[in-house]
Enzyme design. Structure first.
Site, PDB file in Angstrom:
ATOM      1  N   CYS A 146      21.559  70.642  22.244  1.00 32.24           N
ATOM      2  CA  CYS A 146      22.858  70.781  23.598  1.00 32.24           C
ATOM      3  C   CYS A 146      24.168  70.161  23.162  1.00 32.24           C
ATOM      4  O   CYS A 146      24.468  68.962  23.217  1.00 32.24           O
ATOM      5  CB  CYS A 146      22.097  69.982  24.677  1.00 32.24           C
ATOM      6  SG  CYS A 146      22.992  69.981  26.113  1.00 32.24           S
ATOM      7  N   CYS A 149      25.638  68.321  25.968  1.00 29.21           N
ATOM      8  CA  CYS A 149      25.278  66.935  25.998  1.00 29.21           C
ATOM      9  C   CYS A 149      25.794  66.012  25.000  1.00 29.21           C
ATOM     10  O   CYS A 149      26.216  64.969  25.214  1.00 29.21           O
ATOM     11  CB  CYS A 149      23.604  66.731  26.145  1.00 29.21           C
ATOM     12  SG  CYS A 149      22.790  68.072  27.014  1.00 29.21           S
ATOM     13  N   ASP A 150      25.631  66.440  23.774  1.00 23.02           N
ATOM     14  CA  ASP A 150      26.108  65.638  22.601  1.00 23.02           C
ATOM     15  C   ASP A 150      27.373  65.950  22.068  1.00 23.02           C
ATOM     16  O   ASP A 150      27.585  65.360  21.005  1.00 23.02           O
ATOM     17  CB  ASP A 150      24.827  65.977  21.765  1.00 23.02           C
ATOM     18  CG  ASP A 150      23.604  65.307  22.237  1.00 23.02           C
ATOM     19  OD1 ASP A 150      23.531  64.660  23.269  1.00 23.02           O
ATOM     20  OD2 ASP A 150      22.468  66.014  21.967  1.00 23.02           O
TER      21      ASP A 150
END
Ligand code: NAP
Length: 330
Positions: A146, A149-150
């Site tokens: 992701c 997200c990261d």
């Protein structure tokens, strides 16, 4: 055999399922949440956030929060309001009549282990993975599925994305906001992605392509220190000195249980609407199992709230519960 007929059973315990549980429990519906089993990657309790390290984009946490810690808080909050949480894997459902039948354990026994008037499906989706031992070990430590997200953790670094579809192009493009260089590793010399996404990626100066290669190993003990790739025609191996590997080879919604009973699109995602309703009256779906577009914890949680409200109102309209009893302040 549990002879009680529940008002609501919720299958799945990621942000969608547990938010649905919080709302349903606060509406005095005493939901049973069947959370999955720790041993399985596709239905593990807590869902995909259990595979994440730090979550920085979930509102309310100024300094961020670890994914598993966030899910423990969701779980504790649901339990506090009386949601019953069962650690087990659903092996079969029968949605042909109400109350709906839900089996855990042996799917071949004739009687369901649990029954409910309404069902909320929150079984999520899983990212397809390459199947390498190192990939599993380093997930959350440089291996990610992701970028939203990261990506932020890879500022100024060289990272790799595996895959040649729209997801890979989208991840690679997003990652250029942070990374110094993004190498897309693809097993062919032609992308599967839509023309517009291909063009965008190919025009981006930070993106380079490593054609006709597959990832055979991820290097590093506790964090990613490189990726070993192999040319699919010559077999020649080389190492890319990257600090992150984003696997973007597709997602699979966890919908096998519902095949032939709930309407799905060509990729297996449940079709919902209006709201969180499925094609079967009394069955609602929320989170990634019905969303291939946003796939965020916050959107999953929001749709879990919607599913609980939809289910509660549906039960009420059917006279299954005493409207007085659920006169709850949402
Ligand atoms: P996808 O279209 O199935 O593409 C998966 C890619 O990963 C393919 O290039 C495939 O290679 C590669 N791949 C699969 N297994 C692999 C393996 N074991 N090792 C190495 N490479 C592997 O999946 P997706 O990109 O997630 O897209 C899914 C659907 O969502 C598509 O319909 C897509 O259009 C849509 N989507 C749209 C958007 C958008 O419009 N912005 C964004 C994301 C997704 P091959 O090409 O060789 O098969």
């Amino acid at each position: 055999m549990d002879d009680d007929i529940r008002e609501i059973i919720i299958i799945g315990s990621g942000p969608a399922g547990l938010t649905a549980a919080i709302y349903a429990a606060r509406a005095n519906l005493a939901p049973l949440v069947i959370e999955g089993e720790p041993s399985s990657t596709s239905d593990q309790p807590g869902g995909q956030l259990m595979l994440t390290t730090e979550v920085e984009n979930y509102p309310g946490f100024v300094e961020g929060i670890m994914g598993p810690e966030l899910m423990m808080a969701f779980r504790g909050q649901a339990a506090r309001f009386g949601a019953e949480i069962l650690t087990a894997r659903v092996t079969r459902v029968d949605l042909s009549e109400r109350p709906f039948g839900v089996w855990v354990g042996d799917p071949d026994v004739p009687a369901p282990t649990h029954r409910a008037h309404a069902l909320i499906v929150a079984t999520g989706a899983r990212s397809l993975m390459l199947g390498l031992e190192a990939e599993e070990r380093l997930i959350g430590h440089g291996v990610s599925t992701c970028a939203t997200c990261d990506g932020f953790f890879f500022r100024g670094q060289h990272i790799a994305v595996v895959g040649g579809g729209d997801s890979a192009m989208e991840e690679a493009l997003f990652l250029t906001k942070f990374a110094e260089k993004v190498t897309v590793i693809h097993r062919r010399d032609e992308l599967r992605a839509s023309k517009i996404m291909q063009e965008r990626a190919q025009k981006n100066d930070k993106i380079e392509f490593c054609w006709n290669h597959v990832v055979v190993d991820v290097l590093g003990d506790t964090k990613v220190e490189g990726v070993e790739v192999e040319h699919v025609h010559t077999g020649e191996r080389s190492t890319l000195p990257v600090t992150g590997l984003f696997v973007a080879i597709g997602h699979r919604p966890n919908t096998d249980l519902f095949r032939g009973q709930l309407d799905m699109d060509a990729n297996g995602y449940l079709i919902t609407g209006p709201g969180t309703r499925t094609n079967v009256e009394g069955v609602f779906a929320c989170g990634d199992v019905q969303d291939h577009t946003y796939r965020q914890a916050i959107t999953a949680a929001g749709s879990g709230c919607m599913a609980a409200i939809d289910a509660e109102r549906w039960l009420e309209s059917r006279g299954d519960i005493d409207a007085q009893r659920t006169a709850t302040n949402w």
